[in-house]
Enzyme design. Structure first.
Site, PDB file in Angstrom:
ATOM      1  N   ASP A 253       0.836  -1.269  -0.150  1.00  0.00           N
ATOM      2  CA  ASP A 253      -0.261  -0.170   0.053  1.00  0.00           C
ATOM      3  C   ASP A 253       0.731   0.701   0.373  1.00  0.00           C
ATOM      4  OD1 ASP A 253      -1.553   2.255   0.526  1.00  0.00           O
ATOM      5  OD2 ASP A 253      -2.960   1.654   2.752  1.00  0.00           O
TER       6      ASP A 253
ATOM      7  N   GLY B 157      -9.743   4.077  -5.971  1.00  0.00           N
ATOM      8  CA  GLY B 157      -7.883   2.922  -6.212  1.00  0.00           C
ATOM      9  C   GLY B 157      -7.230   3.689  -5.064  1.00  0.00           C
TER      10      GLY B 157
ATOM     11  N   ASP C 245      -6.374   6.698  -5.423  1.00  0.00           N
ATOM     12  CA  ASP C 245      -6.851   8.305  -4.711  1.00  0.00           C
ATOM     13  C   ASP C 245      -7.378   8.516  -3.162  1.00  0.00           C
ATOM     14  OD1 ASP C 245      -6.985  10.915  -5.329  1.00  0.00           O
ATOM     15  OD2 ASP C 245      -7.863  10.529  -7.381  1.00  0.00           O
TER      16      ASP C 245
ATOM     17  N   VAL D  80      -8.401   1.192 -12.534  1.00  0.00           N
ATOM     18  CA  VAL D  80     -10.239   2.116 -12.909  1.00  0.00           C
ATOM     19  C   VAL D  80      -9.767   2.527 -14.394  1.00  0.00           C
ATOM     20  CG1 VAL D  80     -11.910   3.817 -13.195  1.00  0.00           C
ATOM     21  CG2 VAL D  80     -10.968   2.727 -10.844  1.00  0.00           C
TER      22      VAL D  80
HETATM   23  N1  AR6 Z   1      -1.176   1.244  -2.822  1.00  0.00           N
HETATM   24  C1  AR6 Z   1      -0.591   1.385  -4.180  1.00  0.00           C
HETATM   25  N2  AR6 Z   1      -1.662   0.994  -5.238  1.00  0.00           N
HETATM   26  C2  AR6 Z   1      -2.849   1.032  -4.976  1.00  0.00           C
HETATM   27  C3  AR6 Z   1      -3.274   1.406  -3.741  1.00  0.00           C
HETATM   28  C4  AR6 Z   1      -2.520   1.510  -3.057  1.00  0.00           C
HETATM   29  N3  AR6 Z   1      -3.516   1.542  -1.405  1.00  0.00           N
HETATM   30  N4  AR6 Z   1      -5.055   0.390  -4.148  1.00  0.00           N
HETATM   31  C5  AR6 Z   1      -4.927   0.545  -5.032  1.00  0.00           C
HETATM   32  N5  AR6 Z   1      -3.793   0.307  -6.193  1.00  0.00           N
HETATM   33  P1  AR6 Z   1      -6.445   3.325 -10.178  1.00  0.00           P
HETATM   34  P2  AR6 Z   1      -5.997   4.723 -12.307  1.00  0.00           P
HETATM   35  C6  AR6 Z   1      -3.142  -0.587  -7.610  1.00  0.00           C
HETATM   36  O1  AR6 Z   1      -7.667   3.032 -10.196  1.00  0.00           O
HETATM   37  O2  AR6 Z   1      -5.896   3.301 -13.394  1.00  0.00           O
HETATM   38  C7  AR6 Z   1      -9.150   7.456  -8.773  1.00  0.00           C
HETATM   39  O3  AR6 Z   1     -10.974   6.525  -8.831  1.00  0.00           O
HETATM   40  C8  AR6 Z   1      -4.759  -0.545  -8.361  1.00  0.00           C
HETATM   41  O4  AR6 Z   1      -4.154  -1.690  -8.301  1.00  0.00           O
HETATM   42  O5  AR6 Z   1      -6.305   3.374  -8.560  1.00  0.00           O
HETATM   43  O6  AR6 Z   1      -4.957   5.635 -12.751  1.00  0.00           O
HETATM   44  C9  AR6 Z   1      -8.526   8.496  -9.376  1.00  0.00           C
HETATM   45  O7  AR6 Z   1      -9.465   9.622  -8.813  1.00  0.00           O
HETATM   46  C10 AR6 Z   1      -3.941  -0.122  -9.567  1.00  0.00           C
HETATM   47  O8  AR6 Z   1      -3.170  -1.036  -9.538  1.00  0.00           O
HETATM   48  O9  AR6 Z   1      -5.852   4.165 -10.998  1.00  0.00           O
HETATM   49  C11 AR6 Z   1      -9.345   8.230 -10.944  1.00  0.00           C
HETATM   50  O10 AR6 Z   1     -10.647   8.505 -10.784  1.00  0.00           O
HETATM   51  C12 AR6 Z   1      -3.147   1.389 -10.213  1.00  0.00           C
HETATM   52  O11 AR6 Z   1      -3.109   1.597  -8.558  1.00  0.00           O
HETATM   53  C13 AR6 Z   1      -9.207   6.753 -11.480  1.00  0.00           C
HETATM   54  O12 AR6 Z   1      -9.119   6.504  -9.974  1.00  0.00           O
HETATM   55  C14 AR6 Z   1      -4.007   2.460 -10.131  1.00  0.00           C
HETATM   56  O13 AR6 Z   1      -5.154   2.085 -10.089  1.00  0.00           O
HETATM   57  C15 AR6 Z   1      -7.706   6.731 -11.798  1.00  0.00           C
HETATM   58  O14 AR6 Z   1      -7.164   5.444 -12.229  1.00  0.00           O
END
Ligand code: AR6
Length: 170
Positions: free
Chosen positions: A11, A33, A35, A126
């Site tokens: 994380d 995610g 964010d 996402v």
């Molecule tokens: N630590 C590390 N990696 C993580 C964590 C964490 N705590 N949580 C999720 N991941 P995403 P995107 C991974 O969806 O695709 C948001 O709603 C996850 O498994 O966070 O760039 C924003 O507000 C994946 O591999 O980001 C935007 O609307 C990676 O982080 C949208 O999502 C990225 O997943 C951005 O989408």
């Protein structure tokens, strides 16, 4: 100064680094995610700083491929660098935008004087970017970018993401 590249599974909000990169959206006002995790754990100071950016420099939102820093609030970091990854498209090659996120985040890190920077796998949640391809773009871009950052850490949430990045780092 050479930059070391490290992979960690876990994380990103648990890391102690100078700057954490957030995979934000252009509203800068939070989401799911990474964010969501960053805003939850970092506390309301981060959202307040993002709102101030929306009220000033980024009235229209942060464009895809750009990056901007705020406080890291209660996280074990000095700054959060927010960047907006592209939504994956099978019809249109948006790789340059994903590369730009990594270059711009390092440019902002250099402006701040950050020496250690943690990146999540931008756009692979996402936004639907295939992991192997995202790993290629992320790793190749940070390796090709000239920066004063001494340590770049990719923080991969699960084993699948970790494997994809490990295969690229070699
Ligand atoms: N630590 C590390 N990696 C993580 C964590 C964490 N705590 N949580 C999720 N991941 P995403 P995107 C991974 O969806 O695709 C948001 O709603 C996850 O498994 O966070 O760039 C924003 O507000 C994946 O591999 O980001 C935007 O609307 C990676 O982080 C949208 O999502 C990225 O997943 C951005 O989408």
């Amino acid at each position: 100064m050479s930059t070391t590249l490290t992979l960690v599974q876990g994380d990103i909000t648990r890391l102690r680094v100078d700057a954490l990169v957030n995979a934000a959206n252009s509203s800068l006002l939070g989401g799911g995610g990474v964010d969501g995790a960053i805003h939850r754990r970092g506390g309301p100071e981060i959202l307040a700083a993002c709102r101030a950016l929306r009220a000033s420099r980024y009235g229209e939102g942060l464009p895809t491929g750009h990056a901007v820093a705020t406080t890291a609030g209660r996280l074990d970091a000095r700054w959060v660098i927010h960047t907006v990854g592209p939504v994956f498209s099978a019809d249109e090659d948006r790789s340059h935008l994903l590369a730009s996120c990594h270059r711009e985040a390092l440019r902002v890190a250099d402006e701040l004087g950050a020496r250690s920077v943690a990146f999540p796998a931008i756009s692979t949640g996402v936004y639907g970017w295939p992991l192997d391809d995202a790993a290629r773009i992320a790793v190749d871009t940070v390796r090709a970018t000239s920066t004063e950052v001494e340590e770049i850490i990719f923080v991969l949430f699960d084993e699948r993401a970790h494997e994809a990045f490990a295969a690229r780092v070699g």
